[in-house]
Design a protein around this motif. Sequence first.
Motif, PDB file in Angstrom:
ATOM      1  N   GLY A   7       0.810  -1.205   0.000  1.00  0.00           N
ATOM      2  CA  GLY A   7       0.000   0.000   0.000  1.00  0.00           C
ATOM      3  C   GLY A   7       0.844   1.255   0.000  1.00  0.00           C
ATOM      4  O   GLY A   7       1.797   1.386  -0.780  1.00  0.00           O
ATOM      5  N   LYS A   8       0.530   2.192   0.903  1.00  0.00           N
ATOM      6  CA  LYS A   8       1.253   3.461   0.979  1.00  0.00           C
ATOM      7  C   LYS A   8       2.437   3.398   1.939  1.00  0.00           C
ATOM      8  O   LYS A   8       3.094   4.414   2.183  1.00  0.00           O
ATOM      9  CB  LYS A   8       0.292   4.560   1.422  1.00  0.00           C
ATOM     10  CG  LYS A   8      -0.412   4.302   2.738  1.00  0.00           C
ATOM     11  CD  LYS A   8      -1.578   5.261   2.940  1.00  0.00           C
ATOM     12  CE  LYS A   8      -2.421   4.836   4.151  1.00  0.00           C
ATOM     13  NZ  LYS A   8      -3.675   5.610   4.235  1.00  0.00           N
ATOM     14  N   GLN A   9       2.715   2.207   2.468  1.00  0.00           N
ATOM     15  CA  GLN A   9       3.847   2.055   3.380  1.00  0.00           C
ATOM     16  C   GLN A   9       5.159   1.987   2.580  1.00  0.00           C
ATOM     17  O   GLN A   9       5.164   1.685   1.382  1.00  0.00           O
ATOM     18  CB  GLN A   9       3.675   0.811   4.245  1.00  0.00           C
ATOM     19  CG  GLN A   9       2.321   0.723   4.935  1.00  0.00           C
ATOM     20  CD  GLN A   9       1.954   1.953   5.736  1.00  0.00           C
ATOM     21  OE1 GLN A   9       2.803   2.548   6.393  1.00  0.00           O
ATOM     22  NE2 GLN A   9       0.691   2.353   5.672  1.00  0.00           N
ATOM     23  N   ASP A  10       6.268   2.211   3.263  1.00  0.00           N
ATOM     24  CA  ASP A  10       7.554   2.284   2.574  1.00  0.00           C
ATOM     25  C   ASP A  10       8.330   0.972   2.648  1.00  0.00           C
ATOM     26  O   ASP A  10       9.557   0.962   2.756  1.00  0.00           O
ATOM     27  CB  ASP A  10       8.396   3.425   3.141  1.00  0.00           C
ATOM     28  CG  ASP A  10       8.714   3.253   4.624  1.00  0.00           C
ATOM     29  OD1 ASP A  10       8.176   2.298   5.236  1.00  0.00           O
ATOM     30  OD2 ASP A  10       9.494   4.054   5.173  1.00  0.00           O
ATOM     31  N   PHE A  11       7.624  -0.147   2.608  1.00  0.00           N
ATOM     32  CA  PHE A  11       8.302  -1.447   2.586  1.00  0.00           C
ATOM     33  C   PHE A  11       7.550  -2.392   1.662  1.00  0.00           C
ATOM     34  O   PHE A  11       6.406  -2.134   1.265  1.00  0.00           O
ATOM     35  CB  PHE A  11       8.412  -2.050   3.991  1.00  0.00           C
ATOM     36  CG  PHE A  11       7.104  -2.182   4.725  1.00  0.00           C
ATOM     37  CD1 PHE A  11       6.262  -3.268   4.502  1.00  0.00           C
ATOM     38  CD2 PHE A  11       6.706  -1.224   5.660  1.00  0.00           C
ATOM     39  CE1 PHE A  11       5.048  -3.404   5.182  1.00  0.00           C
ATOM     40  CE2 PHE A  11       5.508  -1.348   6.350  1.00  0.00           C
ATOM     41  CZ  PHE A  11       4.689  -2.434   6.107  1.00  0.00           C
ATOM     42  N   GLU A  12       8.217  -3.485   1.319  1.00  0.00           N
ATOM     43  CA  GLU A  12       7.630  -4.510   0.459  1.00  0.00           C
ATOM     44  C   GLU A  12       7.491  -5.812   1.229  1.00  0.00           C
ATOM     45  O   GLU A  12       8.286  -6.102   2.136  1.00  0.00           O
ATOM     46  CB  GLU A  12       8.499  -4.731  -0.780  1.00  0.00           C
ATOM     47  CG  GLU A  12       8.561  -3.534  -1.713  1.00  0.00           C
ATOM     48  CD  GLU A  12       9.344  -3.844  -2.979  1.00  0.00           C
ATOM     49  OE1 GLU A  12      10.196  -4.776  -2.943  1.00  0.00           O
ATOM     50  OE2 GLU A  12       9.114  -3.183  -3.999  1.00  0.00           O
ATOM     51  N   LEU A  13       6.479  -6.584   0.860  1.00  0.00           N
ATOM     52  CA  LEU A  13       6.278  -7.900   1.467  1.00  0.00           C
ATOM     53  C   LEU A  13       6.243  -8.964   0.379  1.00  0.00           C
ATOM     54  O   LEU A  13       5.982  -8.671  -0.800  1.00  0.00           O
ATOM     55  CB  LEU A  13       4.974  -7.924   2.274  1.00  0.00           C
ATOM     56  CG  LEU A  13       4.950  -7.050   3.522  1.00  0.00           C
ATOM     57  CD1 LEU A  13       3.597  -7.134   4.205  1.00  0.00           C
ATOM     58  CD2 LEU A  13       6.056  -7.444   4.492  1.00  0.00           C
ATOM     59  N   SER A  14       6.508 -10.181   0.789  1.00  0.00           N
ATOM     60  CA  SER A  14       6.507 -11.291  -0.162  1.00  0.00           C
ATOM     61  C   SER A  14       5.133 -11.447  -0.805  1.00  0.00           C
ATOM     62  O   SER A  14       4.102 -11.253  -0.144  1.00  0.00           O
ATOM     63  CB  SER A  14       6.917 -12.597   0.531  1.00  0.00           C
ATOM     64  OG  SER A  14       6.145 -12.822   1.698  1.00  0.00           O
ATOM     65  N   ALA A  15       5.111 -11.765  -2.085  1.00  0.00           N
ATOM     66  CA  ALA A  15       3.837 -11.944  -2.797  1.00  0.00           C
ATOM     67  C   ALA A  15       3.000 -13.040  -2.161  1.00  0.00           C
ATOM     68  O   ALA A  15       1.770 -13.002  -2.208  1.00  0.00           O
ATOM     69  CB  ALA A  15       4.110 -12.276  -4.265  1.00  0.00           C
ATOM     70  N   LEU A  16       3.665 -14.012  -1.537  1.00  0.00           N
ATOM     71  CA  LEU A  16       3.003 -15.110  -0.839  1.00  0.00           C
ATOM     72  C   LEU A  16       3.124 -14.924   0.659  1.00  0.00           C
ATOM     73  O   LEU A  16       4.223 -14.744   1.192  1.00  0.00           O
ATOM     74  CB  LEU A  16       3.634 -16.448  -1.238  1.00  0.00           C
ATOM     75  CG  LEU A  16       3.132 -17.702  -0.512  1.00  0.00           C
ATOM     76  CD1 LEU A  16       1.683 -18.001  -0.885  1.00  0.00           C
ATOM     77  CD2 LEU A  16       4.024 -18.904  -0.834  1.00  0.00           C
ATOM     78  N   GLY A  17       1.981 -14.927   1.345  1.00  0.00           N
ATOM     79  CA  GLY A  17       1.991 -14.916   2.801  1.00  0.00           C
ATOM     80  C   GLY A  17       1.587 -16.289   3.328  1.00  0.00           C
ATOM     81  O   GLY A  17       0.831 -17.018   2.682  1.00  0.00           O
ATOM     82  N   PHE A  18       2.094 -16.643   4.505  1.00  0.00           N
ATOM     83  CA  PHE A  18       1.805 -17.959   5.084  1.00  0.00           C
ATOM     84  C   PHE A  18       0.591 -17.846   6.004  1.00  0.00           C
ATOM     85  O   PHE A  18       0.654 -17.234   7.070  1.00  0.00           O
ATOM     86  CB  PHE A  18       3.011 -18.470   5.876  1.00  0.00           C
ATOM     87  CG  PHE A  18       2.997 -19.955   6.109  1.00  0.00           C
ATOM     88  CD1 PHE A  18       1.990 -20.555   6.858  1.00  0.00           C
ATOM     89  CD2 PHE A  18       3.981 -20.770   5.566  1.00  0.00           C
ATOM     90  CE1 PHE A  18       1.970 -21.925   7.075  1.00  0.00           C
ATOM     91  CE2 PHE A  18       3.977 -22.138   5.774  1.00  0.00           C
ATOM     92  CZ  PHE A  18       2.965 -22.712   6.530  1.00  0.00           C
ATOM     93  N   GLY A  19      -0.522 -18.444   5.587  1.00  0.00           N
ATOM     94  CA  GLY A  19      -1.732 -18.462   6.394  1.00  0.00           C
ATOM     95  C   GLY A  19      -1.723 -19.629   7.359  1.00  0.00           C
ATOM     96  O   GLY A  19      -1.487 -20.776   6.953  1.00  0.00           O
ATOM     97  N   CYS A  20      -1.994 -19.353   8.638  1.00  0.00           N
ATOM     98  CA  CYS A  20      -1.843 -20.368   9.683  1.00  0.00           C
ATOM     99  C   CYS A  20      -3.185 -20.901  10.167  1.00  0.00           C
ATOM    100  O   CYS A  20      -3.416 -21.061  11.376  1.00  0.00           O
ATOM    101  CB  CYS A  20      -1.046 -19.789  10.835  1.00  0.00           C
ATOM    102  SG  CYS A  20       0.612 -19.256  10.355  1.00  0.00           S
TER     103      CYS A  20
END
Length: 373
Positions: A7-20
Amino acid sequence: MKYRKFGKQDFELSALGFGCMRFPAKDGKINENESIKMIRFAIDNGVNYIDTAYPYHEGKSELLVAKALKDGYREKVKLATKSPVWLVEKHEDFDKYLDEQLNKLETDYIDMYLLHALDKNRWEKLKSLNVFDFAERAIKDGRIKYIGFSFHDDIDTFKEIVDSYDWAFCQIQYNYMDEYYQAGLEGLKYASDKGLAVIIMEPLKGGKLAQEPPKVIKELWDTAKTRRTPVQWALKWIWNQPEVSLLLSGMSNIEQVIDNMNTAEESGVNSLSSEEIELIELVKTKYKELTKVDCTSCKYCMPCPVGVDIPKNFSLYNEASIYNNLVNCSKMYSELEDKAKASSCVECGQCEKVCPQHISIREKLKKAAKALA
């Protein structure tokens, strides 16, 4: 691993998240060794978003995640969990449950904190309890870093919630079968345009899109120039869209982790051709013709007060239709305990109050009982 801006945050996350939500089980309990191995393997190979929630695995998921994130793994990820808003009766309860979750997760802070499974009624209740005062306080004192919400209701309610606060992110159900369901495509674009990161849940519709497809569907997939598994088609369809920040997959074995990570590596915005997108539309149309109940087996409806196994009945009902397998499904239905059968429903309606898919469960159970008897 591919990464996307959050979003508007200044970091990136992995395209895949681990759902628990769907850890492997052993003797009716979470298989801790295997689950920890899966989470750490994913993190070691680039996944940096771990998602759990208060009710997952009957309250045991957060405890397992805490164990998995020991030995330095906590510092490598953004950790997400969710406030059990249906349990909140007074303002102080927001803090009570957050503090309980911090203890269960053995951490001083939660990166991404979601108001869980919002719909119109829950939203009205949370506003009356001054939920934003809680959110601001928890952010200020450092117990949470970013506030968001997960959602199960109509598009108008979704837009109202999005517009009500300066959210960092939201989480919606979205897959090629649910493109125009709940928030859907319109909600995805609306939230993204407002600067929210958008996390996708149920990318495989509760595993339904991961099953061996019926013959008519398989024949459609086989017309593609590039051969892919049903899972790969479903995930790539989501990652093809620029508004998606990441998708969550509730993986149940290490093979699923590896396969999904490989698919993520090959994913990207506009990576599907127009012909491939058209093919997915054809598959969607055919599935719609065959599916009897849009149940994702989330089990929010369970336990039933009289013991009806609602997800199991709907699974058998759908399988009988989609796979032309009425004989075997009827046999499996007959082997259920009497109280677990659709025919045992007393129509109390408790299940319909908590179903995030808003299924007319009582009506569908009657039809399932008649078809499977």
